[in-house]
Design a protein around this motif. Structure first.
Motif, PDB file in Angstrom:
ATOM      1  N   ASN A  24       0.815  -1.217   0.000  1.00  0.00           N
ATOM      2  CA  ASN A  24       0.000   0.000   0.000  1.00  0.00           C
ATOM      3  C   ASN A  24       0.850   1.268   0.000  1.00  0.00           C
ATOM      4  O   ASN A  24       0.443   2.288  -0.555  1.00  0.00           O
ATOM      5  N   VAL A  25       2.019   1.221   0.646  1.00  0.00           N
ATOM      6  CA  VAL A  25       2.911   2.379   0.595  1.00  0.00           C
ATOM      7  C   VAL A  25       3.314   2.659  -0.850  1.00  0.00           C
ATOM      8  O   VAL A  25       3.252   3.802  -1.324  1.00  0.00           O
ATOM      9  N   GLU A  26       3.692   1.610  -1.570  1.00  0.00           N
ATOM     10  CA  GLU A  26       4.065   1.794  -2.975  1.00  0.00           C
ATOM     11  C   GLU A  26       2.876   2.266  -3.805  1.00  0.00           C
ATOM     12  O   GLU A  26       3.008   3.179  -4.637  1.00  0.00           O
ATOM     13  N   ARG A  27       1.699   1.668  -3.564  1.00  0.00           N
ATOM     14  CA  ARG A  27       0.503   2.056  -4.327  1.00  0.00           C
ATOM     15  C   ARG A  27       0.158   3.518  -4.098  1.00  0.00           C
ATOM     16  O   ARG A  27      -0.073   4.273  -5.063  1.00  0.00           O
ATOM     17  N   LEU A  28       0.126   3.937  -2.845  1.00  0.00           N
ATOM     18  CA  LEU A  28      -0.254   5.310  -2.542  1.00  0.00           C
ATOM     19  C   LEU A  28       0.810   6.306  -2.984  1.00  0.00           C
ATOM     20  O   LEU A  28       0.489   7.416  -3.422  1.00  0.00           O
ATOM     21  N   ARG A  29       2.063   5.915  -2.888  1.00  0.00           N
ATOM     22  CA  ARG A  29       3.128   6.811  -3.357  1.00  0.00           C
ATOM     23  C   ARG A  29       2.965   7.089  -4.848  1.00  0.00           C
ATOM     24  O   ARG A  29       3.054   8.245  -5.299  1.00  0.00           O
ATOM     25  N   LYS A  30       2.700   6.037  -5.608  1.00  0.00           N
ATOM     26  CA  LYS A  30       2.540   6.211  -7.054  1.00  0.00           C
ATOM     27  C   LYS A  30       1.240   6.940  -7.383  1.00  0.00           C
ATOM     28  O   LYS A  30       1.194   7.742  -8.322  1.00  0.00           O
ATOM     29  N   THR A  31       0.178   6.668  -6.612  1.00  0.00           N
ATOM     30  CA  THR A  31      -1.091   7.373  -6.819  1.00  0.00           C
ATOM     31  C   THR A  31      -0.920   8.876  -6.613  1.00  0.00           C
ATOM     32  O   THR A  31      -1.531   9.683  -7.321  1.00  0.00           O
ATOM     33  N   ARG A  32      -0.087   9.234  -5.641  1.00  0.00           N
ATOM     34  CA  ARG A  32       0.159  10.661  -5.346  1.00  0.00           C
ATOM     35  C   ARG A  32       1.277  11.242  -6.215  1.00  0.00           C
ATOM     36  O   ARG A  32       1.688  12.383  -6.015  1.00  0.00           O
ATOM     37  N   ASN A  33       1.779  10.451  -7.163  1.00  0.00           N
ATOM     38  CA  ASN A  33       2.854  10.898  -8.057  1.00  0.00           C
ATOM     39  C   ASN A  33       4.088  11.361  -7.280  1.00  0.00           C
ATOM     40  O   ASN A  33       4.692  12.400  -7.585  1.00  0.00           O
ATOM     41  N   LEU A  34       4.464  10.581  -6.280  1.00  0.00           N
ATOM     42  CA  LEU A  34       5.630  10.891  -5.467  1.00  0.00           C
ATOM     43  C   LEU A  34       6.751   9.905  -5.769  1.00  0.00           C
ATOM     44  O   LEU A  34       6.514   8.709  -5.933  1.00  0.00           O
ATOM     45  N   THR A  35       7.973  10.399  -5.846  1.00  0.00           N
ATOM     46  CA  THR A  35       9.138   9.528  -5.896  1.00  0.00           C
ATOM     47  C   THR A  35       9.515   9.176  -4.459  1.00  0.00           C
ATOM     48  O   THR A  35       9.000   9.768  -3.499  1.00  0.00           O
TER      49      THR A  35
END
Length: 220
Positions: A24-35
């Motif tokens: 979920n950390v990876e999913r939400l990071r990518k959803t928020r367009n964060l590196t």
């Protein structure tokens, strides 16, 4: 002995919840367009710095997230902590693997994580389990609202309306009778809710009348 090689630290034991957090950390990071670098910077601003390399390890399940990290991540992502702890699926046709409970219906997992009802309760003891859950889990105002007849009616109506919406999609696949039954139940729940709210309004008016010493209409 000094010349003995140091034994490598054993890998962290990942249970189903820790594994879900990592995904979920990876999913939400990518959803928020964060590196991993920008996420690290945001966590630093939030007062809970985690290095980019540590974030990469979290996503690769090489570093577990502790509770302070979890809450900081939820704040930075702008989500509930439950969005990190559970799968992004709440259909009763799917299951969620919960540490300590095993596989449970996904909708039950989300209701539990959202402070709506216990995750499990003994057969025939749902009402007692829900009261004990509210007593132990909810702050006073939420607990009082949950236990009031109007509050219980609203909770039931919400559940029934949710069921209608879900079954509306299922009915396209041929479950038309389930949709109709759910729709009838939701209508009945909404009628009960309106009735309970009406009773609550009458009770309130009576209390105000007694407080102000206003005689009831038609009384001597």
């Amino acid at each position: 002995m000094a010349d003995e090689k140091r034994r490598p630290r054993p890998a962290a034991q990942y249970g189903p919840t820790a594994a879900l957090v990592a995904r979920n950390v990876e999913r939400l990071r990518k959803t928020r367009n964060l590196t991993i670098y920008s996420l690290s910077a945001e966590l630093g601003k939030a007062g809970r710095p985690i290095t980019p390399s540590a974030i990469a390890k979290i996503e690769k399940m090489q570093r577990q997230v502790n509770v302070d990290d979890l809450l900081a991540l939820a704040v930075v992502f702008g989500v509930s902590p439950a969005a990190l702890l559970l799968p992004l699926e709440d259909s009763p046709r799917h299951t969620a693997e919960i540490t300590g409970a095993g596989a449970v219906p996904a909708d039950s997992a989300w209701a539990w994580a959202s402070n709506k009802r216990p995750l499990k309760f003994p057969p025939g003891e749902q009402r007692t389990a829900e009261m004990e859950y509210a007593l132990a889990s909810l702050p006073p105002n939420a607990r009082e609202a949950r236990q009031h007849p109007a509050g219980r009616a609203i909770e039931a109506a919400y559940e029934d309306v949710t069921r209608v919406i879900v079954r509306a999609a299922w009915s396209v696949e041929g479950d038309e009778h389930e949709f109709i039954d759910a729709l009838d139940q939701a209508r009945a729940s909404l009628e009960r809710t309106l009735a309970e709210l009406g009773r609550l309004a009458v009770e309130h008016e009576e209390l105000v009348r007694l407080r102000d010493g206003v005689p009831r209409e038609g009384s001597d």
